[in-house]
Design a protein around this motif. Structure first.
Motif, PDB file in Angstrom:
ATOM      1  N   ARG A 151      45.075  40.935  53.953  1.00 29.10           N
ATOM      2  CA  ARG A 151      45.439  39.874  53.009  1.00 29.10           C
ATOM      3  C   ARG A 151      45.039  38.490  53.516  1.00 29.10           C
ATOM      4  O   ARG A 151      45.022  37.533  52.753  1.00 29.10           O
ATOM      5  CB  ARG A 151      46.950  39.906  52.768  1.00 29.10           C
ATOM      6  CG  ARG A 151      47.455  41.234  52.248  1.00 29.10           C
ATOM      7  CD  ARG A 151      48.966  41.236  52.131  1.00 29.10           C
ATOM      8  NE  ARG A 151      49.474  42.545  51.731  1.00 29.10           N
ATOM      9  CZ  ARG A 151      50.755  42.826  51.540  1.00 29.10           C
ATOM     10  NH1 ARG A 151      51.654  41.871  51.695  1.00 29.10           N
ATOM     11  NH2 ARG A 151      51.143  44.039  51.194  1.00 29.10           N
ATOM     12  N   LEU A 152      44.736  38.410  54.802  1.00 21.99           N
ATOM     13  CA  LEU A 152      44.428  37.122  55.420  1.00 21.99           C
ATOM     14  C   LEU A 152      42.935  36.865  55.571  1.00 21.99           C
ATOM     15  O   LEU A 152      42.528  35.755  55.902  1.00 21.99           O
ATOM     16  CB  LEU A 152      45.076  37.048  56.813  1.00 21.99           C
ATOM     17  CG  LEU A 152      46.586  37.306  56.864  1.00 21.99           C
ATOM     18  CD1 LEU A 152      47.049  37.402  58.317  1.00 21.99           C
ATOM     19  CD2 LEU A 152      47.349  36.220  56.131  1.00 21.99           C
ATOM     20  N   VAL A 153      42.127  37.897  55.348  1.00 24.02           N
ATOM     21  CA  VAL A 153      40.688  37.779  55.561  1.00 24.02           C
ATOM     22  C   VAL A 153      40.059  36.986  54.418  1.00 24.02           C
ATOM     23  O   VAL A 153      40.274  37.282  53.251  1.00 24.02           O
ATOM     24  CB  VAL A 153      40.033  39.168  55.671  1.00 24.02           C
ATOM     25  CG1 VAL A 153      38.513  39.036  55.740  1.00 24.02           C
ATOM     26  CG2 VAL A 153      40.558  39.900  56.899  1.00 24.02           C
ATOM     27  N   SER A 154      39.283  35.997  54.765  1.00 27.99           N
ATOM     28  CA  SER A 154      38.563  35.214  53.756  1.00 27.99           C
ATOM     29  C   SER A 154      37.086  35.577  53.810  1.00 27.99           C
ATOM     30  O   SER A 154      36.606  36.176  54.765  1.00 27.99           O
ATOM     31  CB  SER A 154      38.736  33.718  54.012  1.00 27.99           C
ATOM     32  OG  SER A 154      38.023  33.330  55.163  1.00 27.99           O
ATOM     33  N   GLY A 155      36.355  35.167  52.805  1.00 25.06           N
ATOM     34  CA  GLY A 155      34.925  35.452  52.755  1.00 25.06           C
ATOM     35  C   GLY A 155      34.071  34.342  53.319  1.00 25.06           C
ATOM     36  O   GLY A 155      32.865  34.305  53.097  1.00 25.06           O
TER      37      GLY A 155
END
Length: 270
Positions: A151-155
């Motif tokens: 849920r914390l991973v960004s692109g």
């Protein structure tokens, strides 16, 4: 001896997490002390049975670790741990810049510190801990951790400091800071400032800790004959240089530190 299981993260999480690790052990003796010399990692550790007791090296004061502890890079031997009872640990080992990229916290506040993870990351850590404790299966534990971190991973594209930290780790500190700065199109001062903010340790000190850890690894493997050969293989100028660094980063000579770490050897699989 600890029984250890290690799992690599899913590819989409690999820029942030180096590995997941589970360690378990039942200690028949009352207390086993283990020194904690300098080390470069950020990690989040869950104690799912008995907890470590922690003794400050400077004062001898002893405290009990919280149920989940967030630890930053350590630049010297700040504490020793006292192992006792039934141990069941699950650890998320972050890449050098992975923690800051995922959680957005400045890593310098973690350097030479260990915090109750709930005070930094919130009560969700307690929920994750309860779910981890509910299953002894390593695959399920990894899935629980990845679902939370996912849920914390960004692109966002990878920061060049992350690449530089990986290179330094891969070369066990055997690279000049000026070269890495040039390869990231930064001045040396800019590079040092951004590296310290992302990793928590200035690049030259980080390289020293990596070289120190490589010397310990070589000794454990037994591939090099004697400490002089280890000093050469790890990239020290000579054995005297290595001894000086061991004293600075662990408070011990190489031989004394290796002897004190020997009772806590680990066996396992990945």
């Amino acid at each position: 001896m600890f029984t250890v299981q290690r799992h690599r993260p899913s590819p989409w999480l690999a820029p942030f997490v180096r590995a997941f690790e589970a360690r378990s052990q039942r200690l028949d003796v009352l207390i086993v002390p283990r020194p904690l010399p300098a080390r470069p990692e950020h990690f989040l550790e869950f104690y799912l049975a008995d907890r470590y007791r922690v003794r400050e090296a400077a004062t001898g004061a002893v405290d009990t670790a919280p149920p989940a502890v967030l630890v930053g890079p350590q630049t010297y031997r700040r504490v020793d741990v006292l192992l006792t009872g039934q141990l069941d640990l699950f650890t998320i080992q972050f890449t050098p810049t992975g923690f800051s990229a995922l959680f957005g916290h400045p890593t310098t506040v973690l350097t030479d510190q260990a915090h109750d993870a709930r005070s930094v990351l919130g009560e969700r850590v307690g929920e994750v801990s309860e779910r981890l404790a509910a299953t002894p299966d390593m695959t399920h534990r990894v899935a629980i951790a990845e679902a939370w971190l996912g849920r914390l991973v960004s692109g966002a594209p990878e920061d060049p400091i992350a690449w530089a930290a990986r290179q330094m780790t891969r070369l066990t500190g055997g690279v000049r800071v000026a070269e890495l700065a040039a390869l990231t199109d930064l001045s040396e001062r800019q590079f040092e400032r951004r590296f310290t903010a992302a990793v928590g340790v200035a690049p030259k000190r980080y390289a020293r800790i990596l070289r120190f850890r490589e010397a310990l690894r070589l000794h454990e493997l037994g591939d090099a004959t004697g400490w002089a050969a280890i000093a050469h293989a790890a990239g020290y100028v000579d054995q005297a240089h290595m001894i000086h660094e061991f004293r600075a980063l662990s408070g011990e000579t190489p031989q004394r530190l290796a002897r004190s770490l020997a009772p806590a050897r680990e066996s396992g699989s990945s």
